[in-house]
Design a protein around this motif. Structure first.
Motif, mmCIF file in Angstrom:
data_model
loop_
_atom_site.group_PDB
_atom_site.id
_atom_site.type_symbol
_atom_site.label_atom_id
_atom_site.label_comp_id
_atom_site.label_asym_id
_atom_site.label_seq_id
_atom_site.Cartn_x
_atom_site.Cartn_y
_atom_site.Cartn_z
ATOM 1 N N HIS A 189 25.672 27.869 -63.833
ATOM 2 C CA HIS A 189 27.055 27.657 -63.442
ATOM 3 C C HIS A 189 27.827 28.969 -63.573
ATOM 4 O O HIS A 189 27.483 29.823 -64.385
ATOM 5 C CB HIS A 189 27.709 26.599 -64.339
ATOM 6 N N GLY A 190 28.890 29.123 -62.800
ATOM 7 C CA GLY A 190 29.753 30.285 -62.939
ATOM 8 C C GLY A 190 30.618 30.179 -64.178
ATOM 9 O O GLY A 190 30.823 29.080 -64.723
ATOM 10 N N PHE A 191 31.136 31.312 -64.652
ATOM 11 C CA PHE A 191 31.953 31.321 -65.862
ATOM 12 C C PHE A 191 33.158 30.381 -65.799
ATOM 13 O O PHE A 191 33.522 29.776 -66.815
ATOM 14 C CB PHE A 191 32.402 32.742 -66.183
ATOM 15 N N PRO A 192 33.819 30.222 -64.656
ATOM 16 C CA PRO A 192 34.960 29.306 -64.631
ATOM 17 C C PRO A 192 34.610 27.873 -65.000
ATOM 18 O O PRO A 192 35.482 27.101 -65.412
ATOM 19 C CB PRO A 192 35.445 29.404 -63.171
ATOM 20 N N ALA A 193 33.338 27.498 -64.873
ATOM 21 C CA ALA A 193 32.931 26.122 -65.178
ATOM 22 C C ALA A 193 32.702 25.885 -66.666
ATOM 23 O O ALA A 193 32.502 24.735 -67.089
ATOM 24 C CB ALA A 193 31.653 25.784 -64.408
ATOM 25 N N LEU A 194 32.728 26.945 -67.493
ATOM 26 C CA LEU A 194 32.371 26.816 -68.911
ATOM 27 C C LEU A 194 33.154 25.728 -69.649
ATOM 28 O O LEU A 194 32.537 24.907 -70.348
ATOM 29 C CB LEU A 194 32.543 28.164 -69.616
ATOM 30 N N PRO A 195 34.483 25.665 -69.558
ATOM 31 C CA PRO A 195 35.198 24.640 -70.343
ATOM 32 C C PRO A 195 34.711 23.223 -70.076
ATOM 33 O O PRO A 195 34.624 22.409 -71.004
ATOM 34 C CB PRO A 195 36.662 24.830 -69.899
ATOM 35 N N GLY A 196 34.368 22.914 -68.829
ATOM 36 C CA GLY A 196 33.921 21.570 -68.498
ATOM 37 C C GLY A 196 32.487 21.264 -68.895
ATOM 38 O O GLY A 196 32.070 20.100 -68.876
ATOM 39 N N LEU A 197 31.727 22.290 -69.269
ATOM 40 C CA LEU A 197 30.330 22.106 -69.641
ATOM 41 C C LEU A 197 30.117 21.984 -71.146
ATOM 42 O O LEU A 197 29.085 21.486 -71.589
ATOM 43 C CB LEU A 197 29.494 23.287 -69.123
ATOM 44 N N LEU A 198 31.070 22.461 -71.931
ATOM 45 C CA LEU A 198 30.884 22.516 -73.382
ATOM 46 C C LEU A 198 30.653 21.141 -73.997
ATOM 47 O O LEU A 198 29.888 21.003 -74.959
ATOM 48 C CB LEU A 198 32.102 23.180 -74.031
ATOM 49 N N GLY A 199 31.277 20.122 -73.441
ATOM 50 C CA GLY A 199 31.145 18.779 -74.011
ATOM 51 C C GLY A 199 29.806 18.125 -73.759
ATOM 52 O O GLY A 199 29.511 17.080 -74.341
ATOM 53 N N ALA A 208 26.202 36.550 -73.929
ATOM 54 C CA ALA A 208 26.921 37.270 -72.879
ATOM 55 C C ALA A 208 27.353 38.650 -73.368
ATOM 56 O O ALA A 208 27.571 38.853 -74.559
ATOM 57 C CB ALA A 208 28.152 36.473 -72.450
ATOM 58 N N PRO A 209 27.500 39.601 -72.447
ATOM 59 C CA PRO A 209 28.072 40.903 -72.825
ATOM 60 C C PRO A 209 29.563 40.751 -73.109
ATOM 61 O O PRO A 209 30.192 39.759 -72.711
ATOM 62 C CB PRO A 209 27.831 41.763 -71.579
ATOM 63 N N GLN A 213 36.440 39.307 -69.335
ATOM 64 C CA GLN A 213 36.288 37.890 -69.030
ATOM 65 C C GLN A 213 35.742 37.089 -70.203
ATOM 66 O O GLN A 213 36.112 35.924 -70.401
ATOM 67 C CB GLN A 213 35.363 37.719 -67.824
ATOM 68 N N THR A 214 34.862 37.693 -71.000
ATOM 69 C CA THR A 214 34.204 36.934 -72.069
ATOM 70 C C THR A 214 34.875 37.067 -73.427
ATOM 71 O O THR A 214 34.620 36.257 -74.324
ATOM 72 C CB THR A 214 32.737 37.384 -72.200
ATOM 73 N N VAL A 317 20.324 51.113 -65.559
ATOM 74 C CA VAL A 317 21.611 51.740 -65.259
ATOM 75 C C VAL A 317 22.715 50.680 -65.309
ATOM 76 O O VAL A 317 22.641 49.638 -64.650
ATOM 77 C CB VAL A 317 21.589 52.422 -63.882
ATOM 78 N N VAL A 318 23.733 50.950 -66.112
ATOM 79 C CA VAL A 318 24.844 50.018 -66.321
ATOM 80 C C VAL A 318 25.845 50.129 -65.173
ATOM 81 O O VAL A 318 26.199 51.231 -64.752
ATOM 82 C CB VAL A 318 25.542 50.314 -67.667
ATOM 83 N N ASP A 319 26.289 48.992 -64.670
ATOM 84 C CA ASP A 319 27.407 48.954 -63.738
ATOM 85 C C ASP A 319 28.678 49.102 -64.567
ATOM 86 O O ASP A 319 29.038 48.200 -65.329
ATOM 87 C CB ASP A 319 27.405 47.624 -62.974
ATOM 88 N N LEU A 320 29.355 50.242 -64.455
ATOM 89 C CA LEU A 320 30.496 50.521 -65.328
ATOM 90 C C LEU A 320 31.674 49.607 -65.035
ATOM 91 O O LEU A 320 32.562 49.447 -65.887
ATOM 92 C CB LEU A 320 30.905 51.985 -65.200
ATOM 93 N N ARG A 321 31.703 49.017 -63.872
ATOM 94 C CA ARG A 321 32.773 48.055 -63.570
ATOM 95 C C ARG A 321 32.520 46.739 -64.305
ATOM 96 O O ARG A 321 33.426 46.146 -64.874
ATOM 97 C CB ARG A 321 32.845 47.817 -62.062
ATOM 98 N N LEU A 322 31.244 46.311 -64.305
ATOM 99 C CA LEU A 322 30.898 45.046 -64.969
ATOM 100 C C LEU A 322 30.740 45.231 -66.475
ATOM 101 O O LEU A 322 31.011 44.320 -67.258
ATOM 102 C CB LEU A 322 29.590 44.507 -64.385
#
Length: 328
Positions: A189-199, A208-209, A213-214, A317-322
């Motif tokens: 699932h995408g990160f926006p779905a996290l609150p609805g999945l915790l239960g 997660a890094p 967002q995190t 190689v790290v994506d410096l934006r992410l």
């Protein structure tokens, strides 16, 4: 300031604390290594072509990084997470950053699986009763058929998913990209779905890094959304969890337990409430550190150094934006 090898260039600054990486002598004649402490780092960065952050717990790089003028072209971090080195000047300076992805995947997965089994089987209570010479018979939980939500679907999260699946848990994932069919998680699932999945999860594992967002994603609202019998495991980064909210939830018995291997401040201060909060297992940022792990880190850096000296593509190689190495 201590130097190894001869005066040949390029120069690689090595930030270290108590130990230094092995295998540098193999590059004599091709690179010059300058071993520096945190105090010596600012001056060393102005003359270095590359930086090895061997002391991956250090947070000295952002403050020491030159705002203008010469700076290293490549930074390698002897850890999976690179949040301790990223800063605006580094991100905008055309620097290549690599990490040590791959070294810790299996050890951390083993550690998480051990924690899940220990909490399900009540091992902390068993050891406490033994110390008190108290015969405390009780029934324990089975992990077979229980559900685990792994937040972070990079290599470490995937190794965790595979190992938890192997002992009988049903595992789903939360990551940057939603996927309906995934070899390790089934569903991501995408990160926006996290609150609805915790239960829906008996175990919530944070792998997660640390990004914008995190940061603080497990707060009072997230903990309130978890099942009363659920448990939280964090092997990612301390600031993924709002510490005061976790203390409050455990003290009130709103979740069954938690295990933390990472913290906002490390080492964990003696006066931290985390030492005595009920239902919490505290370990000193060691989940990925098995015997020989420093040799593995040194070998990965040596391989990347060979590539860098030969002007070949680097690993990890790290994506410096992410803020992390993208997968896929």
């Amino acid at each position: 300031m201590v130097t190894e090898s001869g005066p040949a260039h390029p120069t690689v600054a090595v930030l270290y604390a108590d130990d230094r990486p092995s295998g540098l002598a193999a590059f004599d004649g091709r690179a010059r290594f300058v071993l520096v402490t945190e105090d010596e780092l600012p001056a060393a960065l102005k003359d270095a072509d590359a930086l090895l952050v061997w002391d991956f717990r250090s947070r000295a790089v952002p403050a020491a990084w030159p705002v203008d003028g010469p700076h290293p072209r490549w930074v390698h971090v002897a850890a999976a997470g690179v949040d301790t080195v990223l800063c605006p000047a580094l991100r905008e300076g055309g620097v290549t950053v690599t990490n040590s992805r791959g070294v810790f995947d299996t050890p951390i997965a083993e550690y998480v699986t051990g924690l899940v089994l220990a909490m399900a089987k009540g091992m902390p209570d068993t050891l406490a009763a033994q110390r008190e010479r108290r015969w405390a018979y009780r029934e324990t939980e089975s992990v077979a058929g229980r559900s685990a939500l792994v937040v972070g679907t990079g290599p470490i999260g995937r190794a965790i998913a595979r190992m938890l699946t192997a002992v009988g848990l049903r595992v789903t994932g939360v990551g940057r990209t939603e996927r309906a069919s995934d070899a390790d998680f089934g569903t991501v699932h995408g990160f926006p779905a996290l609150p609805g999945l915790l239960g829906d999860a008996d175990y919530v594992v944070l792998a997660a890094p640390l990004t914008e967002q995190t940061t603080g994603m497990i707060d009072a609202a997230a903990l309130a959304a978890m099942r009363p019998g659920a448990r939280l495991v964090n092997i990612g980064r301390g600031p993924l969890v709002v510490t005061a909210d976790l203390v409050a939830a455990l003290t009130a018995g709103r979740i069954a337990g938690a295990a933390l291997d990472v913290f906002d401040t490390e080492p964990l201060p003696p006066d931290s409430p985390l030492w005595t909060v009920p239902g919490l297992v505290v370990s000193p940022h060691m989940s990925g550190d098995t015997l020989g792990w420093r040799d593995d880190l040194a070998a990965l850096f040596a391989d990347n150094l060979d590539r860098w000296l030969a002007d070949q593509p680097l690993r990890n190689v790290v994506d410096l934006r992410l803020g992390y190495v993208p997968t896929g």
